[in-house]
Design a protein around this motif. Structure first.
Motif, PDB file in Angstrom:
ATOM      1  N   GLU B 171     -41.089  52.461  -1.626  1.00  0.00           N
ATOM      2  CA  GLU B 171     -40.792  51.908  -3.069  1.00  0.00           C
ATOM      3  C   GLU B 171     -41.403  50.450  -2.995  1.00  0.00           C
ATOM      4  OE1 GLU B 171     -36.487  51.285  -4.205  1.00  0.00           O
ATOM      5  OE2 GLU B 171     -37.255  50.688  -6.081  1.00  0.00           O
ATOM      6  N   ASP B 172     -41.497  49.900  -2.024  1.00  0.00           N
ATOM      7  CA  ASP B 172     -42.027  48.526  -2.095  1.00  0.00           C
ATOM      8  C   ASP B 172     -43.341  48.476  -2.879  1.00  0.00           C
ATOM      9  OD1 ASP B 172     -40.154  47.276  -0.605  1.00  0.00           O
ATOM     10  OD2 ASP B 172     -41.287  47.475   1.108  1.00  0.00           O
ATOM     11  N   LEU B 173     -44.175  49.505  -2.657  1.00  0.00           N
ATOM     12  CA  LEU B 173     -45.633  49.633  -3.162  1.00  0.00           C
ATOM     13  C   LEU B 173     -45.769  49.665  -4.646  1.00  0.00           C
ATOM     14  CD1 LEU B 173     -46.116  49.933   0.010  1.00  0.00           C
ATOM     15  CD2 LEU B 173     -47.559  51.608  -0.300  1.00  0.00           C
ATOM     16  N   GLU B 174     -44.581  50.524  -5.113  1.00  0.00           N
ATOM     17  CA  GLU B 174     -44.576  50.471  -6.776  1.00  0.00           C
ATOM     18  C   GLU B 174     -44.520  49.208  -7.385  1.00  0.00           C
ATOM     19  OE1 GLU B 174     -41.603  53.156  -8.197  1.00  0.00           O
ATOM     20  OE2 GLU B 174     -41.603  54.332  -6.344  1.00  0.00           O
ATOM     21  N   TYR B 175     -44.010  48.266  -6.676  1.00  0.00           N
ATOM     22  CA  TYR B 175     -43.758  46.805  -7.146  1.00  0.00           C
ATOM     23  C   TYR B 175     -44.610  46.019  -6.576  1.00  0.00           C
ATOM     24  CZ  TYR B 175     -40.133  49.585  -9.294  1.00  0.00           C
ATOM     25  OH  TYR B 175     -39.457  50.566 -10.012  1.00  0.00           O
ATOM     26  N   ILE B 176     -45.861  46.280  -6.109  1.00  0.00           N
ATOM     27  CA  ILE B 176     -47.025  45.425  -5.823  1.00  0.00           C
ATOM     28  C   ILE B 176     -48.141  45.644  -6.592  1.00  0.00           C
ATOM     29  CG2 ILE B 176     -48.450  44.636  -4.121  1.00  0.00           C
ATOM     30  CD1 ILE B 176     -46.668  46.099  -1.891  1.00  0.00           C
ATOM     31  N   GLU B 177     -48.801  44.268  -7.204  1.00  0.00           N
ATOM     32  CA  GLU B 177     -49.572  44.698  -8.068  1.00  0.00           C
ATOM     33  C   GLU B 177     -50.942  45.614  -7.589  1.00  0.00           C
ATOM     34  OE1 GLU B 177     -52.135  41.527  -9.424  1.00  0.00           O
ATOM     35  OE2 GLU B 177     -52.128  40.468  -7.378  1.00  0.00           O
ATOM     36  N   GLU B 178     -51.511  46.506  -8.237  1.00  0.00           N
ATOM     37  CA  GLU B 178     -52.354  47.426  -7.838  1.00  0.00           C
ATOM     38  C   GLU B 178     -51.769  48.446  -6.825  1.00  0.00           C
ATOM     39  OE1 GLU B 178     -55.292  47.155  -9.185  1.00  0.00           O
ATOM     40  OE2 GLU B 178     -55.439  44.936  -9.535  1.00  0.00           O
ATOM     41  N   GLY B 179     -50.505  48.679  -6.940  1.00  0.00           N
ATOM     42  CA  GLY B 179     -49.619  49.537  -5.897  1.00  0.00           C
ATOM     43  C   GLY B 179     -49.981  49.118  -4.376  1.00  0.00           C
ATOM     44  N   GLY B 180     -50.311  47.970  -4.155  1.00  0.00           N
ATOM     45  CA  GLY B 180     -50.573  47.277  -2.980  1.00  0.00           C
ATOM     46  C   GLY B 180     -51.826  47.830  -2.278  1.00  0.00           C
ATOM     47  N   ARG B 181     -52.774  48.298  -2.907  1.00  0.00           N
ATOM     48  CA  ARG B 181     -54.010  48.700  -2.606  1.00  0.00           C
ATOM     49  C   ARG B 181     -54.969  48.893  -3.703  1.00  0.00           C
ATOM     50  NH1 ARG B 181     -54.596  54.993  -0.342  1.00  0.00           N
ATOM     51  NH2 ARG B 181     -56.482  54.816   0.918  1.00  0.00           N
ATOM     52  N   ILE B 182     -56.012  47.966  -3.574  1.00  0.00           N
ATOM     53  CA  ILE B 182     -57.080  48.006  -4.646  1.00  0.00           C
ATOM     54  C   ILE B 182     -58.272  48.737  -4.218  1.00  0.00           C
ATOM     55  CG2 ILE B 182     -58.192  45.870  -3.757  1.00  0.00           C
ATOM     56  CD1 ILE B 182     -58.456  45.135  -6.907  1.00  0.00           C
ATOM     57  N   ALA B 183     -58.573  49.560  -5.293  1.00  0.00           N
ATOM     58  CA  ALA B 183     -59.906  50.201  -5.016  1.00  0.00           C
ATOM     59  C   ALA B 183     -61.105  49.636  -4.907  1.00  0.00           C
ATOM     60  CB  ALA B 183     -60.000  51.633  -5.905  1.00  0.00           C
ATOM     61  N   GLY B 184     -62.095  50.124  -4.340  1.00  0.00           N
ATOM     62  CA  GLY B 184     -63.350  49.502  -4.351  1.00  0.00           C
ATOM     63  C   GLY B 184     -63.609  48.486  -3.128  1.00  0.00           C
ATOM     64  N   ALA B 185     -62.887  48.655  -2.193  1.00  0.00           N
ATOM     65  CA  ALA B 185     -63.093  47.559  -1.005  1.00  0.00           C
ATOM     66  C   ALA B 185     -63.942  48.462  -0.098  1.00  0.00           C
ATOM     67  CB  ALA B 185     -61.529  47.571  -0.234  1.00  0.00           C
ATOM     68  N   ASN B 186     -64.789  47.273   0.365  1.00  0.00           N
ATOM     69  CA  ASN B 186     -65.803  48.152   1.351  1.00  0.00           C
ATOM     70  C   ASN B 186     -65.723  47.290   2.556  1.00  0.00           C
ATOM     71  OD1 ASN B 186     -67.826  49.075   2.963  1.00  0.00           O
ATOM     72  ND2 ASN B 186     -69.378  49.235   1.253  1.00  0.00           N
ATOM     73  N   PRO B 187     -65.188  47.847   3.592  1.00  0.00           N
ATOM     74  CA  PRO B 187     -64.993  46.945   5.050  1.00  0.00           C
ATOM     75  C   PRO B 187     -66.483  46.698   5.710  1.00  0.00           C
ATOM     76  CG  PRO B 187     -63.467  48.811   5.192  1.00  0.00           C
ATOM     77  CD  PRO B 187     -64.380  49.106   3.672  1.00  0.00           C
ATOM     78  N   SER B 188     -67.500  47.582   5.310  1.00  0.00           N
ATOM     79  CA  SER B 188     -68.886  47.339   5.834  1.00  0.00           C
ATOM     80  C   SER B 188     -69.271  46.298   5.262  1.00  0.00           C
ATOM     81  CB  SER B 188     -69.558  48.601   5.868  1.00  0.00           C
ATOM     82  OG  SER B 188     -69.894  48.882   4.396  1.00  0.00           O
ATOM     83  N   ASN B 189     -68.812  45.590   4.286  1.00  0.00           N
ATOM     84  CA  ASN B 189     -69.301  44.238   3.612  1.00  0.00           C
ATOM     85  C   ASN B 189     -68.633  43.179   4.147  1.00  0.00           C
ATOM     86  OD1 ASN B 189     -71.618  45.214   2.281  1.00  0.00           O
ATOM     87  ND2 ASN B 189     -70.087  45.796   0.458  1.00  0.00           N
ATOM     88  N   VAL B 190     -67.764  43.310   5.016  1.00  0.00           N
ATOM     89  CA  VAL B 190     -67.050  42.418   5.799  1.00  0.00           C
ATOM     90  C   VAL B 190     -67.528  42.058   7.150  1.00  0.00           C
ATOM     91  CG1 VAL B 190     -64.787  41.271   6.635  1.00  0.00           C
ATOM     92  CG2 VAL B 190     -64.956  42.924   4.277  1.00  0.00           C
ATOM     93  N   SER B 191     -67.892  41.025   7.662  1.00  0.00           N
ATOM     94  CA  SER B 191     -68.574  40.851   8.740  1.00  0.00           C
ATOM     95  C   SER B 191     -67.308  41.047   9.999  1.00  0.00           C
ATOM     96  CB  SER B 191     -68.842  39.405   9.121  1.00  0.00           C
ATOM     97  OG  SER B 191     -67.894  38.431   9.226  1.00  0.00           O
ATOM     98  N   LEU B 192     -68.263  41.413  11.326  1.00  0.00           N
ATOM     99  CA  LEU B 192     -67.361  41.736  12.499  1.00  0.00           C
ATOM    100  C   LEU B 192     -66.784  40.571  12.893  1.00  0.00           C
ATOM    101  CD1 LEU B 192     -67.537  44.419  13.943  1.00  0.00           C
ATOM    102  CD2 LEU B 192     -68.931  43.260  15.544  1.00  0.00           C
ATOM    103  N   HIS B 193     -67.055  39.424  12.459  1.00  0.00           N
ATOM    104  CA  HIS B 193     -66.452  38.193  13.063  1.00  0.00           C
ATOM    105  C   HIS B 193     -65.254  37.901  12.139  1.00  0.00           C
ATOM    106  CE1 HIS B 193     -67.131  34.461  15.001  1.00  0.00           C
ATOM    107  NE2 HIS B 193     -66.771  33.975  14.098  1.00  0.00           N
ATOM    108  N   ALA B 194     -65.178  38.108  10.842  1.00  0.00           N
ATOM    109  CA  ALA B 194     -63.948  38.346  10.167  1.00  0.00           C
ATOM    110  C   ALA B 194     -63.008  39.109  10.438  1.00  0.00           C
ATOM    111  CB  ALA B 194     -64.459  38.482   8.391  1.00  0.00           C
ATOM    112  N   LYS B 195     -63.614  40.169  10.945  1.00  0.00           N
ATOM    113  CA  LYS B 195     -62.264  41.333  11.388  1.00  0.00           C
ATOM    114  C   LYS B 195     -61.740  41.014  12.790  1.00  0.00           C
ATOM    115  CE  LYS B 195     -64.760  44.993   9.013  1.00  0.00           C
ATOM    116  NZ  LYS B 195     -66.093  46.133   9.196  1.00  0.00           N
ATOM    117  N   LYS B 196     -62.554  40.389  13.535  1.00  0.00           N
ATOM    118  CA  LYS B 196     -62.368  40.057  14.845  1.00  0.00           C
ATOM    119  C   LYS B 196     -61.246  38.772  14.698  1.00  0.00           C
ATOM    120  CE  LYS B 196     -64.334  39.151  19.216  1.00  0.00           C
ATOM    121  NZ  LYS B 196     -65.607  38.760  20.104  1.00  0.00           N
TER     122      LYS B 196
END
Lengths: 145, 485
Positions: B171-196
């Motif tokens: 139920e939490d997710l219904e009350y987060i903007e975007e349902g807690g998950r925004i579309a159009g995110a591309n992890p390959s455009n985030v550096s390995l360094h940022a992920k690490k």
């Protein structure tokens, strides 16, 4: 004013860091000391290991911001606190300025009670690296807290 | 410095810098006489000033209607904090300064179905348990240890990832903007360094102005909305203020360079070094937007984990069940969103930057959870440590005049350095204890930087927005426990 030194500058939300010195390496080192001084109380901390940093950028301001950001992310990754900085050289090589430095560090968990605030990033905002008329180099930028 | 410019009073709570010179649109600032005088003074004396920054935003290509500053405006880098800028998707640019380094920094508020008196009785114990269970402070690490595949899932799934790991409720997710998950995110455009950097940081609070507070509703202003949100006088509320942690910071750092190059490549004038960007349609622009969305999801995942940890603490101390703690809402204040807005009677899609400004969609918008749709979603405005916080709503006028935006907090007036010259952290904690507020912090110096008098009075900021008809007060929250990094 001392020939070498650093200070933090007023910026309402974040914090400016300013380092100066008789050569550009010292100015960079001092700016980094101003930044790491925001993150932990550094006095009387003993260095346990040294990390190496190298970066190159076309302009000196870029180099300053890049250097500080490399330092931030490196110590974050390895869960360190930086205690001391040594900027070994800043040289112009093939159209870029290249920096070599080392940072003396200690594990965060060993100095938990000394930790202050996290610095999120060094920004280009207000970034400048200049040789003043007095012959002193100055390196300034704002860091996001 | 600011240079010469004219400023006009539109009404008691709104000021306008007309579009002069190369400004493409006017700059509008929500402020009362006192705050505009403060800002003007600052623009005369300081190199870093917020009015110069909002004028620069008004010069950016493709900006629509007006560059806006909410009442908590103060100097940022490139964009002022409290700044809102909406851009045409064809002509416009996306700028790093409009998002900053703490992508999707925001607030989650949850209401607890136990009486305020019970909290008061076990306040010290609860504070200690929260302090020990919620990782906070410089470089703190969480109990989740992720690998790179899992981090990629955090970046695409957001709060859902945390839910699957056993944190929080569906139920939490219904009350987060975007349902807690925004579309159009591309992890390959985030550096390995940022992920690490993020592998150990999901589920951590951080430091600076981030906090976790236990509060209660001490006054209700807008009965109907409060009822819809499930709040009444005395309701116990938990608020979590944090963002996307190291990952968001590193995305900012990485794209600072990409967008500087893009500004040169696409001939975008850079009015301030941080105000770099790329055309929304360009590859660099698309990459950055998809990376920001990954950061947004990371912020959602982070708060969802902390919400789960908080529930566990309450279960230990008060034997509450999962459903005794219900998410009222979660909304970010350093964001980029594609939204439909109507300007001069024409509806169009825009890329809206909110830097230290909260989305405040009013009644009727489809983005608002169905249960709240008649009144608009809750807007969570953090006060300063030890002062009030507010829950507001957006209004129809706010949708029209500000793309549905609100303040995000009180707005700093003192620099961190000035604040440190005031009371020590220990003194601040003592003083707040006398007011019945238990503060527990990992860094006392950090506490002195965040002392209440370093900020504008949140009342004044909220007054301005309500007076201007942009936001409406629903309830005021008084803190009981404050956990700081």
């Amino acid at each position: 004013m001392n020939r070498n030194g650093h200070e933090t500058l007023e910026h309402t939300a974040d914090m400016g860091v300013r380092g100066w010195g008789e050569n550009i390496e010292t100015a960079f080192k001092e700016a980094a000391l101003a930044m790491i001084g925001l993150m932990a109380e550094l006095d009387r901390l003993r260095i346990k290991r040294r990390i190496k940093l190298e970066c190159s950028e076309p302009e000196l301001e870029d180099l300053l911001v890049e250097f500080l950001n490399r330092l931030l992310s490196q110590i974050d990754l390895e869960e360190l606190v930086c205690v001391d900085i040594n900027v070994i050289t800043i040289e112009r090589l093939g159209g870029n300025y290249c920096l070599k430095a080392t940072a003396g560090c200690i594990k965060r968990e060993e100095v938990k009670e000394r930790l202050l605030v996290e610095v999120k990033a060094a920004t280009y905002y207000g970034a400048r690296v200049v040789l003043l008329e007095s012959g002193i180099w100055e390196a300034v930028c704002v860091v996001d807290i | 410095m600011g240079g010469k410019f004219s400023i006009e009073r539109v009404n008691e709570y709104l000021w306008e810098i007309p579009a002069e010179g190369d400004m493409r649109v006017p700059a509008r600032i929500y402020a009362d006489r006192n705050s505009i005088d403060f800002l003007l003074e600052e623009s005369r004396n300081k190199e870093w000033n917020a009015l110069a920054q909002i004028r620069n935003v008004a010069r950016l290509k493709g900006i629509q209607m007006a560059a806006l500053a909410m009442a908590d405006i103060h100097p940022g880098y490139g964009f002022p904090i409290g700044g809102v800028g909406a851009f045409d998707l064809e002509e416009g640019i996306v700028t790093l300064a409009g998002v900053g380094f703490d992508i999707n920094c925001g607030v989650r508020s949850m209401v607890v179905s136990i009486p305020k008196g019970d909290i008061e009785k076990r306040k010290e114990e609860l504070a200690r348990e929260l302090f020990e269970s919620i990782p906070a402070g410089l470089g703190s690490t969480g109990s989740l240890r992720l690998n790179f595949d899992e981090i990629d899932r955090v970046l695409t799934e957001g709060a859902l990832f945390s839910l699957k790991r056993g944190y929080g409720t569906a139920e939490d997710l219904e009350y987060i903007e975007e349902g807690g998950r925004i579309a159009g995110a591309n992890p390959s455009n985030v550096s390995l360094h940022a992920k690490k950097r993020q592998l150990k940081q999901v589920g951590t609070l951080g430091s600076g102005n981030h906090y976790l507070e236990v509060q209660y509703v001490d006054e209700v202003f807008y009965e109907e909305a409060a009822r819809v949100f499930g709040l009444s006088e005395g309701s116990v509320v938990i608020s979590i203020h944090t963002g996307s942690r190291a990952l968001g910071h590193q995305i900012g750092t990485d794209y600072q360079k990409v967008l500087r190059k893009a500004s040169q490549r696409y001939d975008i004038p850079v009015y301030e070094r941080e105000l770099v960007g790329a055309p929304i349609k360009s590859q660099e622009g698309k990459d950055y937007i998809s990376a920001v969305r990954a950061g947004i999801n990371c912020g959602f995942a982070n708060r969802q984990v902390i919400a789960g940890l908080v529930r566990k603490v309450f279960a230990r101390v008060f034997s509450t069940g999962e459903n005794d703690i219900r998410t009222v809402y979660e909304v970010g204040h350093n964001n980029l969103k594609v939204e439909k807005h109507t300007i001069d009677g024409v509806e169009k899609e825009l890329l809206v930057h909110r830097k230290g400004a909260t989305r405040a969609f009013g009644p009727g918008r489809r983005e608002v959870p169905e249960k709240y749709r008649d009144v608009g979603h809750p807007v969570l405005v953090g006060g300063t440590m030890g002062t009030f916080s507010y829950i507001l709503t957006g209004t129809a006028k706010g949708m029209k005049d500000t793309f549905g935006s609100a303040v995000h907090g009180a707005g700093r007036v003192k620099s961190r350095k000035q604040a440190r010259k005031g009371l020590s952290g220990e003194k601040v904690i003592e003083e707040l204890a006398r007011k019945g507020i238990t503060v527990m912090a990992h860094s006392n110096k950090g506490v002195s930087e965040e002392a209440p008098d370093a900020y504008k009075d949140v009342e004044q900021v909220v007054n301005i927005m309500e007076g201007a008809g942009i936001n409406r007060r629903v309830v005021r929250l008084r803190p009981v426990i404050c956990i700081k990094g």
